[in-house]
Design a protein around this motif. Structure first.
Motif, PDB file in Angstrom:
ATOM      1  N   GLY A  59     -23.666   2.261  41.918  1.00  0.00           N
ATOM      2  CA  GLY A  59     -21.674   1.727  42.428  1.00  0.00           C
ATOM      3  C   GLY A  59     -21.607   4.051  43.168  1.00  0.00           C
ATOM      4  O   GLY A  59     -22.948   4.060  42.846  1.00  0.00           O
ATOM      5  N   ASP A  74     -20.047  -2.165  44.871  1.00  0.00           N
ATOM      6  CA  ASP A  74     -21.414  -1.793  43.677  1.00  0.00           C
ATOM      7  C   ASP A  74     -21.599  -2.898  44.796  1.00  0.00           C
ATOM      8  O   ASP A  74     -22.048  -3.253  45.609  1.00  0.00           O
ATOM      9  CB  ASP A  74     -20.684  -2.730  42.688  1.00  0.00           C
ATOM     10  N   ARG A 114     -15.586  -3.268  44.493  1.00  0.00           N
ATOM     11  CA  ARG A 114     -14.999  -3.610  43.287  1.00  0.00           C
ATOM     12  C   ARG A 114     -13.804  -4.629  43.178  1.00  0.00           C
ATOM     13  O   ARG A 114     -12.580  -4.199  43.231  1.00  0.00           O
ATOM     14  CB  ARG A 114     -14.942  -2.422  42.820  1.00  0.00           C
ATOM     15  N   ASN A 115     -13.761  -5.279  42.526  1.00  0.00           N
ATOM     16  CA  ASN A 115     -13.327  -6.971  41.445  1.00  0.00           C
ATOM     17  C   ASN A 115     -13.125  -7.222  42.643  1.00  0.00           C
ATOM     18  O   ASN A 115     -12.135  -7.879  43.065  1.00  0.00           O
ATOM     19  CB  ASN A 115     -11.991  -6.042  41.076  1.00  0.00           C
ATOM     20  N   THR A 157     -20.154  -5.199  33.487  1.00  0.00           N
ATOM     21  CA  THR A 157     -17.758  -6.069  33.658  1.00  0.00           C
ATOM     22  C   THR A 157     -18.207  -6.944  32.432  1.00  0.00           C
ATOM     23  O   THR A 157     -16.524  -6.906  32.122  1.00  0.00           O
ATOM     24  CB  THR A 157     -18.259  -6.811  35.257  1.00  0.00           C
TER      25      THR A 157
END
Length: 201
Positions: free
Chosen positions: A92, A103, A155-156, A190
């Motif tokens: 990350g 990431d 990320r996400n 996650t």
């Protein structure tokens, strides 16, 4: 253009070698490397977390460095049915001049670094020719991450549209990261069960 092509080729080789390199590695040296990286013998599932947040002074001295912070979580998981240990990584980082968290992740195996007198490292690759990293131990408290190119995701936002590459520049080829408490790397996990296990370490 030639150097960019070479960087892509090297990154692809790192990724490919990560699958095959385990064969030629001295088992005793690999165990010694693991003990150093993970701070002791491996259990059923063992983690190592390394973190670096670059100071304003460091960034002023390295004006071409794109990365302002980096975290590395390495996992070793015993796979008794295969009589082996599976290694994986999650990386990350934050960019210096770009908002958001980024990431990458993939699988690793021990490799021998021919140009450093046979030093054992982890060679880690990202699926689908996504490049990769090499991880060496500088000492018991610090690791060195070497990269040429690695596929990253915001990320996400794990869809393909959010993917990009972090390519080594003048000041983004080798990163020293320092051993940290596992909680520092929890944001890289996650899976809920794995996150719970990590928090209980």
């Amino acid at each position: 253009m030639k150097s960019a092509f070479l960087a892509v080729a090297i990154a692809s080789i790192i990724g490919a070698n990560a699958c095959n390199a385990q064969d030629g590695v001295d088992k005793a040296k690999a165990t010694a490397f693991d003990n150093r990286m993970f701070g002791g013998p491996l259990g059923q599932k063992t983690y190592a977390c390394f973190v670096r947040r670059y100071s304003a002074g460091h960034l002023a001295q390295h004006p071409k460095q794109k990365v302002s912070a980096m975290k590395l979580l390495v996992t070793a998981e015993d796979a008794p049915e295969d009589k082996t240990v599976n290694y994986s990584f999650r990386l990350g980082f934050k960019y210096r001049h770009r908002a958001g968290n980024f990431d990458s992740s993939g699988y690793c195996s021990h490799i021998v670094a021919e140009n450093t007198g046979g030093e054992i490292r982890l060679g880690c690759g990202v699926d689908c020719e996504g490049g990769g990293i090499e991880v060496a131990m500088k000492d018991d408290k610090s690791a060195l991450i070497r990269l040429e190119r690695i596929r990253i995701w915001e990320r996400n936002k794990p869809d393909d549209d959010a993917s990009n590459d972090l390519v080594a520049g003048a000041d983004d080829k080798v990163f020293r990261v320092d051993r940290a408490d596992l909680h520092e790397c929890s944001e890289l996990v996650t899976d809920r069960k794995e996150l719970a296990a990590l928090r209980h370490k």
